[in-house]
Design an enzyme around this catalytic site. Sequence first.
Site, PDB file in Angstrom:
ATOM      1  N   GLY A  35      42.100  37.197  38.229  1.00 38.22           N
ATOM      2  CA  GLY A  35      40.894  37.382  39.028  1.00 38.22           C
ATOM      3  C   GLY A  35      40.930  36.522  40.289  1.00 38.22           C
ATOM      4  O   GLY A  35      41.468  35.414  40.278  1.00 38.22           O
TER       5      GLY A  35
ATOM      6  N   HIS B   8      36.475  39.555  33.084  1.00 41.05           N
ATOM      7  CA  HIS B   8      37.738  39.710  32.347  1.00 41.05           C
ATOM      8  C   HIS B   8      37.982  41.187  32.003  1.00 41.05           C
ATOM      9  O   HIS B   8      39.111  41.672  32.078  1.00 41.05           O
ATOM     10  CB  HIS B   8      37.683  38.937  31.028  1.00 41.05           C
ATOM     11  CG  HIS B   8      37.567  37.454  31.170  1.00 41.05           C
ATOM     12  ND1 HIS B   8      36.419  36.772  30.836  1.00 41.05           N
ATOM     13  CD2 HIS B   8      38.444  36.517  31.608  1.00 41.05           C
ATOM     14  CE1 HIS B   8      36.603  35.467  31.040  1.00 41.05           C
ATOM     15  NE2 HIS B   8      37.818  35.290  31.511  1.00 41.05           N
TER      16      HIS B   8
ATOM     17  N   HIS C 155      33.944  37.954  29.629  1.00 41.57           N
ATOM     18  CA  HIS C 155      32.777  38.589  30.243  1.00 41.57           C
ATOM     19  C   HIS C 155      33.269  39.785  31.047  1.00 41.57           C
ATOM     20  O   HIS C 155      34.473  40.093  31.059  1.00 41.57           O
ATOM     21  CB  HIS C 155      32.007  37.583  31.103  1.00 41.57           C
ATOM     22  CG  HIS C 155      32.872  36.836  32.071  1.00 41.57           C
ATOM     23  ND1 HIS C 155      33.546  37.454  33.107  1.00 41.57           N
ATOM     24  CD2 HIS C 155      33.209  35.512  32.153  1.00 41.57           C
ATOM     25  CE1 HIS C 155      34.216  36.556  33.798  1.00 41.57           C
ATOM     26  NE2 HIS C 155      34.053  35.367  33.229  1.00 41.57           N
ATOM     27  N   GLU C 156      32.326  40.429  31.727  1.00 49.16           N
ATOM     28  CA  GLU C 156      32.648  41.650  32.459  1.00 49.16           C
ATOM     29  C   GLU C 156      33.789  41.438  33.477  1.00 49.16           C
ATOM     30  O   GLU C 156      34.578  42.356  33.729  1.00 49.16           O
ATOM     31  CB  GLU C 156      31.373  42.170  33.141  1.00 49.16           C
ATOM     32  CG  GLU C 156      31.460  43.559  33.717  1.00 49.16           C
ATOM     33  CD  GLU C 156      32.009  44.625  32.770  1.00 49.16           C
ATOM     34  OE1 GLU C 156      31.730  44.580  31.551  1.00 49.16           O
ATOM     35  OE2 GLU C 156      32.754  45.503  33.254  1.00 49.16           O
TER      36      GLU C 156
ATOM     37  N   GLY D 256      39.678  33.271  26.801  1.00 52.00           N
ATOM     38  CA  GLY D 256      38.635  33.806  25.937  1.00 52.00           C
ATOM     39  C   GLY D 256      37.259  33.671  26.559  1.00 52.00           C
ATOM     40  O   GLY D 256      37.132  33.512  27.773  1.00 52.00           O
ATOM     41  N   ALA D 257      36.204  33.747  25.702  1.00 51.41           N
ATOM     42  CA  ALA D 257      34.804  33.776  26.162  1.00 51.41           C
ATOM     43  C   ALA D 257      34.677  34.876  27.212  1.00 51.41           C
ATOM     44  O   ALA D 257      34.186  34.656  28.323  1.00 51.41           O
ATOM     45  CB  ALA D 257      34.372  32.416  26.703  1.00 51.41           C
TER      46      ALA D 257
ATOM     47  N   GLN E 165      45.616  21.988  30.863  1.00 49.00           N
ATOM     48  CA  GLN E 165      45.003  22.127  32.190  1.00 49.00           C
ATOM     49  C   GLN E 165      43.642  21.435  32.278  1.00 49.00           C
ATOM     50  O   GLN E 165      42.940  21.567  33.266  1.00 49.00           O
ATOM     51  CB  GLN E 165      44.913  23.593  32.604  1.00 49.00           C
ATOM     52  CG  GLN E 165      43.972  24.454  31.777  1.00 49.00           C
ATOM     53  CD  GLN E 165      44.110  25.932  32.116  1.00 49.00           C
ATOM     54  OE1 GLN E 165      45.085  26.581  31.756  1.00 49.00           O
ATOM     55  NE2 GLN E 165      43.136  26.480  32.824  1.00 49.00           N
TER      56      GLN E 165
ATOM     57  N   LEU F 121      30.727  35.903  38.109  1.00 48.61           N
ATOM     58  CA  LEU F 121      30.777  35.771  36.647  1.00 48.61           C
ATOM     59  C   LEU F 121      31.768  34.671  36.277  1.00 48.61           C
ATOM     60  O   LEU F 121      32.848  34.582  36.852  1.00 48.61           O
ATOM     61  CB  LEU F 121      31.206  37.089  35.994  1.00 48.61           C
ATOM     62  CG  LEU F 121      30.312  38.300  36.167  1.00 48.61           C
ATOM     63  CD1 LEU F 121      30.674  39.376  35.132  1.00 48.61           C
ATOM     64  CD2 LEU F 121      28.841  37.962  36.031  1.00 48.61           C
ATOM     65  N   SER F 122      31.386  33.852  35.302  1.00 49.78           N
ATOM     66  CA  SER F 122      32.250  32.766  34.840  1.00 49.78           C
ATOM     67  C   SER F 122      31.847  32.415  33.417  1.00 49.78           C
ATOM     68  O   SER F 122      30.658  32.450  33.074  1.00 49.78           O
ATOM     69  CB  SER F 122      32.067  31.536  35.732  1.00 49.78           C
ATOM     70  OG  SER F 122      32.590  30.387  35.088  1.00 49.78           O
TER      71      SER F 122
END
Length: 291
Positions: free
Chosen positions: A154, A44, A41-42, A38-39, A68, A191-192
């Site tokens: 990714g 994903h 961003h571009e 979730g959360a 994890q 992006l993260s």
Amino acid sequence: MTRAAVPPRIIRTLKDLRRQIAKYRTAGETVALVPTMGALHEGHLTLVRTARRKAQRVVVSIFVNPTQFAPNEDLARYPRDEAGDVAKLAAVGADIVWAPVPEEMYRPGFATRIEVNGAAEGLEGAFRPHHFGGVATVCCKLFSQVTPDVAVFGEKDYQQLCVIRQMVRDLDLPLAIHGVPTVREKDGLALSSRNRYLTPEERAAAPALAAAIRKVAETVAGGGKQATAIKSAVKSLEAVGFGPIDYVAVADAETLGPWTAASGRPGRVLAAARLGSTRLIDNVPVPKAKA
Ligand code: PAF
């Protein structure tokens, strides 16, 4: 109405998920899975767009996987925004959001964990020894639950991608793994979901990580010494406030073992470093040496 405007169906139980996947299979449709926490961003959303090109149906899992995270890590503060995520997924055209509650994923008495070695050793594995076992276990469960033809990951979490490829190969899991290049801000920052933890000052310094590993990649591709390139990368990171630097490393792009230009194999430069209270990771390919 275009297909992209239809909101995804949110499924929370394994029974409902299996029923819906069976319907797709009866209709002869292929299925792609994009595993996420979730959360979104571009980065994903790029994975989801790729998944749409790879299969007729796209399942996006949203599950912040507790196994994890180590007890001292950011599980409790990991960003969660399911409504926002679903709105973004409606715009890119996912069919299903698989969002089980933790008890549905890990039922009482759950006691199995996949042990991963090889690509999981060293780098992140050295600093987060529990991490890849948890990732492999939840991904194996997701693959078994969704039964996708392909799962899309990714390259931002490059070692994770290598570990998943290795697990799929080693356990003969019947799906393809597709890796997608990292999406970056204009200034180079990968992006993260964790970038939102950065203060404005840290955000301004953060692109130095990508710049430093890119420089290492160019140096070693041109025959420069790895140790010297890594030393100067560490120095440049410390100069803008990074620290501790967990690692800056040059590795074989598939095994993540040692790499030399003479091997003729693809190489990768990977790094992890703390900036304030945020731990950032990034990686880039070693460019092919010019003939
Ligand atoms: O990359 C992530 O977001 C997670 O590690 C994954 C693959 C969804 C497993 O929890």
